[in-house]
Write a protein that holds these residues in place. Structure first.
Motif, short mmCIF file in Angstrom:
data_model
loop_
_atom_site.label_atom_id
_atom_site.label_comp_id
_atom_site.label_asym_id
_atom_site.label_seq_id
_atom_site.Cartn_x
_atom_site.Cartn_y
_atom_site.Cartn_z
N THR A 48 0.83 -1.21 0.00
CA THR A 48 0.00 0.00 0.00
C THR A 48 0.86 1.26 0.00
N CYS A 49 1.90 1.24 0.82
CA CYS A 49 2.80 2.39 0.89
C CYS A 49 3.55 2.58 -0.43
N PHE A 50 3.89 1.47 -1.08
CA PHE A 50 4.55 1.52 -2.40
C PHE A 50 3.63 2.21 -3.41
N MET A 51 2.35 1.84 -3.40
CA MET A 51 1.38 2.46 -4.31
C MET A 51 1.23 3.95 -4.02
N SER A 52 1.15 4.28 -2.73
CA SER A 52 0.99 5.67 -2.33
C SER A 52 2.17 6.52 -2.79
N CYS A 53 3.39 6.02 -2.54
CA CYS A 53 4.59 6.76 -2.93
C CYS A 53 4.67 6.92 -4.45
N SER A 54 4.31 5.85 -5.17
CA SER A 54 4.37 5.89 -6.64
C SER A 54 3.39 6.91 -7.21
N LEU A 55 2.19 6.96 -6.64
CA LEU A 55 1.18 7.91 -7.12
C LEU A 55 1.58 9.35 -6.78
N TRP A 56 2.08 9.55 -5.55
CA TRP A 56 2.52 10.89 -5.15
C TRP A 56 3.73 11.34 -5.98
N LEU A 57 4.55 10.38 -6.37
CA LEU A 57 5.70 10.70 -7.23
C LEU A 57 5.21 11.25 -8.57
N ARG A 58 4.20 10.59 -9.14
CA ARG A 58 3.66 11.06 -10.41
C ARG A 58 2.99 12.42 -10.26
N TYR A 59 2.30 12.60 -9.11
CA TYR A 59 1.65 13.89 -8.86
C TYR A 59 2.71 14.99 -8.72
N ASP A 65 6.72 19.74 -8.31
CA ASP A 65 7.14 19.96 -6.92
C ASP A 65 8.33 19.05 -6.62
N LEU A 66 9.54 19.64 -6.52
CA LEU A 66 10.76 18.87 -6.33
C LEU A 66 10.80 18.14 -4.99
N PHE A 67 10.18 18.73 -3.97
CA PHE A 67 10.18 18.09 -2.65
C PHE A 67 9.35 16.81 -2.65
N ILE A 68 8.18 16.88 -3.26
CA ILE A 68 7.32 15.70 -3.35
C ILE A 68 7.97 14.63 -4.22
N ILE A 69 8.64 15.05 -5.29
CA ILE A 69 9.34 14.10 -6.17
C ILE A 69 10.44 13.40 -5.40
N PHE A 70 11.29 14.17 -4.72
CA PHE A 70 12.44 13.61 -4.01
C PHE A 70 12.03 12.60 -2.95
N VAL A 71 11.11 12.99 -2.09
CA VAL A 71 10.73 12.13 -0.97
C VAL A 71 10.04 10.86 -1.45
N ASN A 72 9.31 10.94 -2.54
CA ASN A 72 8.59 9.77 -3.02
C ASN A 72 9.42 8.87 -3.92
N VAL A 73 10.47 9.40 -4.55
CA VAL A 73 11.44 8.55 -5.23
C VAL A 73 12.12 7.66 -4.20
N ARG A 120 -3.28 18.40 -19.23
CA ARG A 120 -2.38 18.19 -18.10
C ARG A 120 -3.04 18.55 -16.77
N VAL A 121 -3.87 19.59 -16.77
CA VAL A 121 -4.56 20.02 -15.55
C VAL A 121 -5.53 18.92 -15.08
N LEU A 122 -6.23 18.32 -16.02
CA LEU A 122 -7.17 17.25 -15.70
C LEU A 122 -6.43 16.03 -15.17
N ALA A 123 -5.31 15.69 -15.78
CA ALA A 123 -4.49 14.56 -15.34
C ALA A 123 -3.98 14.81 -13.92
N GLU A 124 -3.56 16.04 -13.67
CA GLU A 124 -3.06 16.43 -12.35
C GLU A 124 -4.15 16.25 -11.29
N LYS A 125 -5.38 16.66 -11.62
CA LYS A 125 -6.49 16.53 -10.68
C LYS A 125 -6.83 15.07 -10.40
N HIS A 126 -6.85 14.27 -11.46
CA HIS A 126 -7.20 12.85 -11.30
C HIS A 126 -6.14 12.10 -10.49
N ILE A 127 -4.86 12.35 -10.78
CA ILE A 127 -3.77 11.69 -10.04
C ILE A 127 -3.76 12.19 -8.59
#
Length: 217
Positions: A48-59, A65-73, A120-127
């Motif tokens: 579950t945590c793997f899925m959460s991190c992967s989705l937040w990474l894409r978001y 957002d470099l901080f969200i990217i870094f922590v979720n990578v 891209r805005v719609l994709a951002e909202k859905h993710i």
């Protein structure tokens, strides 16, 4: 300029605390390796945590957002390592392998959607919505054990350091979400703050009777 500095400092602090929280799984995996078995524990939390991190990474990638990217990578790589260790030391590993495979398939579909979605805005909202929903479910999962705690009138089964760190991390990301006016970051972390605060209050209502409690085991 000052608000930007405050926001970046808060995001950096939240990122560091989140990474430290992710590293708590190392203690769990060390127990698996030491015992040569995962025992009766479930690997679903890692999946579950793997899925959460992967989705937040894409978001994070979609929002830039470099901080969200870094922590979720970091979180995604770490959770994969935890899952592999769990599978290695689990006798009935087929269930976890199936869960991990399904998780990878779902994440792949989400990534493909976000790549081929022209809006891209719609994709951002859905993710963002998917990430937010999964995080809320992740925060809500301890409610099962809370029912046991209330019934037994004992907090011996609750990991105090983990709950406290969750409280700190959730509060930091919630404030960060407020500064960004990002509801997808605000909502799940607000839920995390409320749930963590409720769990901490149980330690006052039902003090632990054990003095040698292994919190992270």
């Amino acid at each position: 300029m000052i608000s930007m500095e405050i926001r970046n400092t808060l995001a950096l602090s939240a990122s560091i605390c989140t990474i430290l929280q992710f590293l708590a799984g190392v203690l769990v995996c060390k127990k698996y390796i030491r015992n040569g078995s995962t025992g009766d524990s479930s690997g679903l939390a890692f999946v579950t945590c793997f899925m959460s991190c992967s989705l937040w990474l894409r978001y994070g990638i979609l929002t830039g957002d470099l901080f969200i990217i870094f922590v979720n990578v970091f979180g995604t790589i770490l959770q994969i390592c935890y899952i592999l260790i769990y599978i290695l030391y689990n006798v009935k590993r087929s269930t976890t392998i199936k869960q991990f495979t399904i998780a990878i398939c779902l994440i792949s579909l989400v990534y493909l959607y976000s790549i081929f979605q022209k809006n891209r805005v719609l994709a951002e909202k859905h993710i963002g919505f998917l990430s937010c929903s999964l995080t809320i479910l992740f925060f809500a999962s301890p409610l099962i054990s809370l029912a046991h705690v209330i019934r037994m009138k004992s907090t011996d089964s609750l990991p105090f350091p983990v709950i406290m760190s969750s409280m700190i991390v959730s509060c930091q990301w919630f404030v960060y979400g407020c500064l960004l006016s990002d509801q997808f970051i605000q909502i799940p972390n607000f839920m995390g703050c409320i749930l963590s605060a409720f769990q901490l209050s149980l330690f006052l209502i039902y003090p632990s009777k054990r003095t040698d409690q292994a919190y992270f085991i």
